[in-house]
Design a protein around this motif. Structure first.
Motif, PDB file in Angstrom:
ATOM      1  N   ARG A 501    -103.593  52.877 -84.753  1.00  0.00           N
ATOM      2  CA  ARG A 501    -104.799  52.846 -85.590  1.00  0.00           C
ATOM      3  C   ARG A 501    -104.565  53.532 -86.933  1.00  0.00           C
ATOM      4  O   ARG A 501    -105.036  53.065 -87.982  1.00  0.00           O
ATOM      5  CB  ARG A 501    -105.940  53.542 -84.850  1.00  0.00           C
ATOM      6  N   ASP A 502    -103.811  54.653 -86.927  1.00  0.00           N
ATOM      7  CA  ASP A 502    -103.581  55.393 -88.169  1.00  0.00           C
ATOM      8  C   ASP A 502    -102.776  54.585 -89.178  1.00  0.00           C
ATOM      9  O   ASP A 502    -102.944  54.749 -90.394  1.00  0.00           O
ATOM     10  CB  ASP A 502    -102.852  56.705 -87.851  1.00  0.00           C
ATOM     11  N   VAL A 503    -101.902  53.686 -88.687  1.00  0.00           N
ATOM     12  CA  VAL A 503    -101.145  52.820 -89.597  1.00  0.00           C
ATOM     13  C   VAL A 503    -102.040  51.718 -90.156  1.00  0.00           C
ATOM     14  O   VAL A 503    -101.831  51.249 -91.279  1.00  0.00           O
ATOM     15  CB  VAL A 503     -99.927  52.208 -88.867  1.00  0.00           C
ATOM     16  N   GLY A 504    -103.076  51.325 -89.397  1.00  0.00           N
ATOM     17  CA  GLY A 504    -103.980  50.272 -89.831  1.00  0.00           C
ATOM     18  C   GLY A 504    -104.051  49.094 -88.878  1.00  0.00           C
ATOM     19  O   GLY A 504    -104.842  48.171 -89.081  1.00  0.00           O
ATOM     20  N   PHE A 505    -103.214  49.087 -87.841  1.00  0.00           N
ATOM     21  CA  PHE A 505    -103.233  48.002 -86.867  1.00  0.00           C
ATOM     22  C   PHE A 505    -104.474  48.095 -85.976  1.00  0.00           C
ATOM     23  O   PHE A 505    -105.014  49.180 -85.736  1.00  0.00           O
ATOM     24  CB  PHE A 505    -101.999  48.062 -85.958  1.00  0.00           C
ATOM     25  N   SER A 506    -104.901  46.937 -85.486  1.00  0.00           N
ATOM     26  CA  SER A 506    -105.990  46.886 -84.515  1.00  0.00           C
ATOM     27  C   SER A 506    -105.411  46.655 -83.126  1.00  0.00           C
ATOM     28  O   SER A 506    -104.348  46.059 -82.974  1.00  0.00           O
ATOM     29  CB  SER A 506    -106.975  45.761 -84.852  1.00  0.00           C
ATOM     30  N   ILE A 507    -106.156  47.120 -82.117  1.00  0.00           N
ATOM     31  CA  ILE A 507    -105.729  46.941 -80.723  1.00  0.00           C
ATOM     32  C   ILE A 507    -106.810  46.171 -79.977  1.00  0.00           C
ATOM     33  O   ILE A 507    -107.992  46.519 -80.019  1.00  0.00           O
ATOM     34  CB  ILE A 507    -105.487  48.288 -80.021  1.00  0.00           C
ATOM     35  N   SER A 508    -106.351  45.113 -79.278  1.00  0.00           N
ATOM     36  CA  SER A 508    -107.247  44.310 -78.454  1.00  0.00           C
ATOM     37  C   SER A 508    -106.776  44.374 -77.012  1.00  0.00           C
ATOM     38  O   SER A 508    -105.573  44.341 -76.743  1.00  0.00           O
ATOM     39  CB  SER A 508    -107.236  42.850 -78.939  1.00  0.00           C
ATOM     40  N   ILE A 509    -107.721  44.492 -76.083  1.00  0.00           N
ATOM     41  CA  ILE A 509    -107.386  44.485 -74.660  1.00  0.00           C
ATOM     42  C   ILE A 509    -107.468  43.058 -74.158  1.00  0.00           C
ATOM     43  O   ILE A 509    -108.552  42.461 -74.097  1.00  0.00           O
ATOM     44  CB  ILE A 509    -108.316  45.410 -73.855  1.00  0.00           C
ATOM     45  N   ASP A 510    -106.300  42.509 -73.795  1.00  0.00           N
ATOM     46  CA  ASP A 510    -106.204  41.119 -73.361  1.00  0.00           C
ATOM     47  C   ASP A 510    -106.624  40.989 -71.895  1.00  0.00           C
ATOM     48  O   ASP A 510    -106.475  41.926 -71.113  1.00  0.00           O
ATOM     49  CB  ASP A 510    -104.766  40.641 -73.537  1.00  0.00           C
ATOM     50  N   ASP A 511    -107.170  39.829 -71.535  1.00  0.00           N
ATOM     51  CA  ASP A 511    -107.583  39.548 -70.146  1.00  0.00           C
ATOM     52  C   ASP A 511    -108.495  40.646 -69.606  1.00  0.00           C
ATOM     53  O   ASP A 511    -108.350  41.101 -68.474  1.00  0.00           O
ATOM     54  CB  ASP A 511    -106.359  39.403 -69.236  1.00  0.00           C
ATOM     55  N   PHE A 512    -109.448  41.061 -70.420  1.00  0.00           N
ATOM     56  CA  PHE A 512    -110.312  42.177 -70.046  1.00  0.00           C
ATOM     57  C   PHE A 512    -111.090  41.860 -68.765  1.00  0.00           C
ATOM     58  O   PHE A 512    -111.631  40.777 -68.596  1.00  0.00           O
ATOM     59  CB  PHE A 512    -111.303  42.462 -71.184  1.00  0.00           C
ATOM     60  N   GLY A 513    -111.120  42.841 -67.869  1.00  0.00           N
ATOM     61  CA  GLY A 513    -111.894  42.714 -66.652  1.00  0.00           C
ATOM     62  C   GLY A 513    -111.111  42.293 -65.437  1.00  0.00           C
ATOM     63  O   GLY A 513    -111.657  42.210 -64.337  1.00  0.00           O
ATOM     64  N   THR A 514    -109.789  42.061 -65.601  1.00  0.00           N
ATOM     65  CA  THR A 514    -109.018  41.532 -64.464  1.00  0.00           C
ATOM     66  C   THR A 514    -108.155  42.588 -63.794  1.00  0.00           C
ATOM     67  O   THR A 514    -107.598  42.341 -62.731  1.00  0.00           O
ATOM     68  CB  THR A 514    -108.084  40.408 -64.933  1.00  0.00           C
ATOM     69  N   GLY A 515    -107.996  43.745 -64.416  1.00  0.00           N
ATOM     70  CA  GLY A 515    -107.031  44.708 -63.883  1.00  0.00           C
ATOM     71  C   GLY A 515    -107.597  46.073 -63.654  1.00  0.00           C
ATOM     72  O   GLY A 515    -108.703  46.254 -63.153  1.00  0.00           O
ATOM     73  N   PHE A 516    -106.820  47.047 -64.084  1.00  0.00           N
ATOM     74  CA  PHE A 516    -107.080  48.441 -63.795  1.00  0.00           C
ATOM     75  C   PHE A 516    -108.352  48.932 -64.482  1.00  0.00           C
ATOM     76  O   PHE A 516    -108.390  49.068 -65.687  1.00  0.00           O
ATOM     77  CB  PHE A 516    -105.873  49.272 -64.254  1.00  0.00           C
ATOM     78  N   SER A 517    -109.373  49.161 -63.697  1.00  0.00           N
ATOM     79  CA  SER A 517    -110.616  49.791 -64.144  1.00  0.00           C
ATOM     80  C   SER A 517    -110.889  49.520 -65.619  1.00  0.00           C
ATOM     81  O   SER A 517    -110.769  50.397 -66.472  1.00  0.00           O
ATOM     82  CB  SER A 517    -110.542  51.295 -63.899  1.00  0.00           C
ATOM     83  N   ALA A 518    -111.237  48.292 -65.935  1.00  0.00           N
ATOM     84  CA  ALA A 518    -111.335  47.852 -67.318  1.00  0.00           C
ATOM     85  C   ALA A 518    -112.208  48.754 -68.178  1.00  0.00           C
ATOM     86  O   ALA A 518    -111.909  49.006 -69.341  1.00  0.00           O
ATOM     87  CB  ALA A 518    -111.869  46.420 -67.353  1.00  0.00           C
ATOM     88  N   PHE A 519    -113.277  49.270 -67.622  1.00  0.00           N
ATOM     89  CA  PHE A 519    -114.226  50.010 -68.441  1.00  0.00           C
ATOM     90  C   PHE A 519    -113.715  51.396 -68.827  1.00  0.00           C
ATOM     91  O   PHE A 519    -114.322  52.071 -69.647  1.00  0.00           O
ATOM     92  CB  PHE A 519    -115.579  50.085 -67.731  1.00  0.00           C
ATOM     93  N   VAL A 520    -112.580  51.816 -68.226  1.00  0.00           N
ATOM     94  CA  VAL A 520    -111.951  53.059 -68.674  1.00  0.00           C
ATOM     95  C   VAL A 520    -111.567  52.933 -70.145  1.00  0.00           C
ATOM     96  O   VAL A 520    -111.657  53.884 -70.917  1.00  0.00           O
ATOM     97  CB  VAL A 520    -110.711  53.368 -67.806  1.00  0.00           C
ATOM     98  N   TYR A 521    -111.141  51.722 -70.542  1.00  0.00           N
ATOM     99  CA  TYR A 521    -110.774  51.501 -71.931  1.00  0.00           C
ATOM    100  C   TYR A 521    -111.958  51.752 -72.853  1.00  0.00           C
ATOM    101  O   TYR A 521    -111.832  52.369 -73.917  1.00  0.00           O
ATOM    102  CB  TYR A 521    -110.288  50.060 -72.132  1.00  0.00           C
ATOM    103  N   LEU A 522    -113.105  51.229 -72.466  1.00  0.00           N
ATOM    104  CA  LEU A 522    -114.274  51.343 -73.330  1.00  0.00           C
ATOM    105  C   LEU A 522    -114.699  52.794 -73.501  1.00  0.00           C
ATOM    106  O   LEU A 522    -115.209  53.190 -74.549  1.00  0.00           O
ATOM    107  CB  LEU A 522    -115.425  50.527 -72.733  1.00  0.00           C
TER     108      LEU A 522
END
Length: 610
Positions: A501-522
């Protein structure tokens, strides 16, 4: 001929026996000890001295210890005598440099006068002494010591004889040392140093003999392996993990004939059984794995509970023992389950060969730049405007054509070449983005980033360097990562998100909801958008509850100021539904399949004219 007390007749009497001793075929500690005991007697007879003893230096030359002694009065003895260097330092130094040391009067000679009362074999009775250091490999190994009770002036011939006999003894020591080295090399070649079991070399030779003597009766090989041992090793440390392996080996020794057991990998053991029947071989393997892991292992203050899997190759007479071992390893290859028993099947070899060929082609393809990006459009859900693209890796093989991603991406990830591959794709993406931006088309571009690459050292700095060199603004670039990243060290993952984020890149969580406790990311991770898995999109048409789930996720994301992207849009109905639910961005075959850049430009022109 007689010179002094030396008798040529006595010498000839013992000469042949001395040569026989030096040439004796069986050299070991016991036979060498017997030989030097006899030599003490020979020297006593040849030189007519009262006592003869042989002494050895310790490893630091700080002391010498009597190994064996012979006295005319009492015969062979083994007195417990040690002389420290501090008692006679000049004498000790001379033993390491002189060929012989004659002392006509030990009571007055400054080198040894303080020794004779306490240390000599016969104590205060000794008057004269003749010593000959025993040199082996140019180092003083010890000394042969001749002592008389009466005064004696030692002759040159006597000095020559005793030095020659010390050389005979040195030859025996050299042979013994060579024998010890050969035995040690053999142990290294055929014994597992940690457990004392046979290693693979010894096991193969032994099983080869067993199979030859079996008269056509078939057996089987069982490869027993502790499950997930690398994680155990990381948790315990190498020293405790080694102790654990030794304990596993000890348990196996109690239930398996050690002549049919070997350790062939860090936590893997090979067992030969006389059972060529699958049912019997399965039963043995299952019993071994269960018995060895039934009780917990005490490692320090911990009770470690293990599971063990077994991989079986039924004997095939056309296979060598090494090939059978390889077959069990093929059966084990890629196993992620615990406590299983699996048989080798011929198709496993075919699969392994195909994977090896694919890996070689994969590495060659990277070197020859056979990989490129196809682009799938991403559409603003509200306005229908073209926002940008997702760049998807494709392999254009010169002979096989377009290789499906699922055929090579898992292999690239498991071998680690995914890092080099993704760096190449990132460079291609940045150059394409630069071309669009220079033409006034401010598209955004999203790229997949493997968990292995995301967590690797220096990844942010490398990507930042590439965008600077090419001249692209990083805020137009998004990295899509899978939820599996969240199963790693959370603090490390959060720090890595922040670095991107500090460099300016964005991060997207792919295939949200299918794996490890998705809402931990949020809740915990500084991300920019979530990308709903296609299974939720498809559910909006077939399952009424699907809309509720998607709407809930979208509303939650909006509340956290996160963008939502819906992929896998295939129908107008899905597009309308997701637009109504508030999705920010869409992509899927409804708009376009992933396209090579040549076809993409034509699609862009057509779409923007609609």
């Amino acid at each position: 001929m007689t010179e002094g007390n030396f008798s040529a007749q006595s010498y000839r009497k013992h000469q042949e026996k001395l040569f026989d001793l030096v040439r004796m075929p069986d050299v070991n500690e016991a036979t060498v000890h017997q030989a030097i005991s006899y030599m003490c007697q020979v020297v006593s007879d040849m030189l007519d001295v009262d006592t003869v003893s042989i002494w050895h230096f310790d490893d630091t030359y700080a002391s010498i210890r009597c190994q064996v002694a012979y006295s005319k009065e009492v015969g062979h003895t083994q007195p417990d005598l040690i002389v420290d260097r501090d008692a006679a330092p000049v004498y000790f130094d001379a033993l390491r440099t002189n060929r012989v040391l004659p002392f006509d009067d030990v009571r007055s000679h400054p080198w040894v006068k303080d020794l004779y009362q306490q240390y000599f074999v016969e104590g205060q009775r000794i008057y004269s002494m003749l010593d000959a250091p025993i040199y082996a490999n140019e180092y003083a190994k010890g000394v042969i010591c001749c002592e008389t009770f009466a005064p004696r002036t030692w002759t040159y011939m006597e000095e020559l004889i005793v030095s020659t006999l010390s050389d005979f003894i040195a030859i025996l020591y050299l042979r013994l040392e060579r024998q010890s080295i050969e035995e040690h090399v053999t142990r290294l070649a055929y014994t597992d140093a940690l457990t004392g079991l046979m290693n693979e070399n010894a096991f193969v030779e032994h099983v080869d003999r067993v199979r030859e003597e079996a008269d056509g009766h078939l057996g089987s090989l069982i490869y027993l392996k502790v499950d997930k041992f690398r994680a155990i090793e990381d948790a315990l440390g190498l020293e405790k993990a080694d102790a654990l392996v030794k304990d596993v080996a000890a348990r196996l020794r109690h239930i398996v004939d050690p002549t049919m057991l070997a350790r062939i990998s860090q936590s893997g053991f090979m067992v030969w059984t006389p059972y060529g029947d699958r049912i019997k071989a399965f039963g043995v393997a299952d019993m071994l794995a269960e018995t060895v892991t039934k009780e917990a292992y005490a490692v320090g203050a911990l009770d470690v509970v293990l599971t063990m899997s077994a991989f079986i190759a039924i004997e095939d007479k056309t296979y060598s023992t090494l090939e059978l071992i390889h077959a069990t390893r093929l059966a084990e290859s890629g196993n992620v389950q615990r406590g299983i028993v699996t048989f080798y099947e011929p198709e496993m070899g075919e699969k392994a060969a195909a994977e090896l060929t694919l890996e070689m082609n994969l590495r060659k393809g990277i070197a020859l730049n056979e990989f490129t990006l196809f682009y799938q459009p991403k559409i603003d859900a509200t306005t229908g405007r073209l926002n940008g693209f997702e760049g998807l890796m494709r392999w254009l093989h010169p002979e096989q054509g377009l290789v499906p991603p699922l055929d090579f991406i898992p292999l690239a990830e498991s071998t680690g070449v995914i890092i080099t591959l993704e760096e190449q794709m990132f460079t291609i993406a940045c150059r394409q983005l630069k071309e669009w931006h220079d033409a006034g088309r401010k598209y955004r571009l999203a790229l997949n980033l493997s968990a292995r690459h995301f967590l690797s050292d220096g990844v942010v700095d490398k990507f930042a360097h590439i965008v600077r060199d090419i001249g692209v603004c990083p805020t137009y670039l998004t990295f899509e990562i899978t939820e599996s990243v969240g199963m790693e060290n959370q603090l490390h993952v959060i720090e890595r998100f922040i670095d991107f984020r500090d460099v300016g890149f964005s991060i997207s969580i792919d295939d949200f909801g299918t794996g490890f406790s998705a809402f931990v990311y949020l809740k915990h991770y500084p991300i920019h958008e979530i990308k709903l898995d296609r299974q939720f999109i498809q559910a909006t048409e077939s399952d009424p509850t699907g809309n509720v789930i998607v709407q809930s996720i979208i509303e939650l994301a909006k509340g956290l100021k996160l963008r939502t992207v819906c992929e896998g849009i295939e129908t107008e109905s899905q597009r309308q539904t997701l637009k109504a639910l508030g999705c920010d961005e869409m992509q899927g075959y409804y708009f376009s399949r992933p396209l090579p850049i040549e076809e993409l430009e034509a699609w862009i022109k057509s779409y923007e004219q609609m």
